[in-house]
Design a protein around this motif. Structure first.
Motif, mmCIF file in Angstrom:
data_model
loop_
_atom_site.group_PDB
_atom_site.id
_atom_site.type_symbol
_atom_site.label_atom_id
_atom_site.label_comp_id
_atom_site.label_asym_id
_atom_site.label_seq_id
_atom_site.Cartn_x
_atom_site.Cartn_y
_atom_site.Cartn_z
ATOM 1 N N CYS A 1 0.839 -1.199 0.000
ATOM 2 C CA CYS A 1 0.000 0.000 0.000
ATOM 3 C C CYS A 1 0.877 1.253 0.000
ATOM 4 N N VAL B 1 -4.283 -5.819 -0.805
ATOM 5 C CA VAL B 1 -3.916 -4.684 -1.652
ATOM 6 C C VAL B 1 -4.608 -4.823 -3.006
ATOM 7 N N LYS C 1 -1.134 0.941 -5.675
ATOM 8 C CA LYS C 1 -1.600 -0.129 -4.799
ATOM 9 C C LYS C 1 -2.057 0.454 -3.467
ATOM 10 N N VAL C 2 -3.287 0.110 -3.086
ATOM 11 C CA VAL C 2 -3.886 0.629 -1.858
ATOM 12 C C VAL C 2 -4.525 -0.539 -1.108
ATOM 13 N N CYS C 3 -4.323 -0.597 0.204
ATOM 14 C CA CYS C 3 -4.898 -1.691 0.995
ATOM 15 C C CYS C 3 -6.350 -1.382 1.365
#
Length: 82
Positions: free
Chosen positions: A52, A61, A68-70
């Motif tokens: 993330c 993710v 990329k983001v959790c």
């Protein structure tokens, strides 16, 4: 896509050197991993970031707008938007 005007020759092992200016601009340091993509006749290099971009967590993710983001950070952003 923006041309840098930089031309490099490939060595006999298929290696090229990325100019220091480009590495600094893209925040690519020594030992950093780089992802390799193709798009038609183009080769695209991008700094590899498996976690993330906000918290560094590598679980749950997803790819959003190329980053990329959790799941936890997505939830926090949704709460802020309310």
């Amino acid at each position: 896509m923006k041309s840098t005007g930089v031309v490099r020759k490939m060595d006999d092992l298929g290696r090229i050197v990325l100019p220091i200016e480009i590495r600094k601009m893209m925040d690519i340091g020594e030992k950093d991993a780089v992802e390799i993509f193709t798009d038609g006749d183009k080769i695209i290099l991008r700094k590899y970031q498996p976690a993330c971009i906000f918290c560094g967590d590598a679980e749950d993710v997803v790819l959003f707008e190329g980053k990329k983001v959790c799941a936890a950070c997505i939830k926090k952003m949704q709460q802020l938007a309310l």
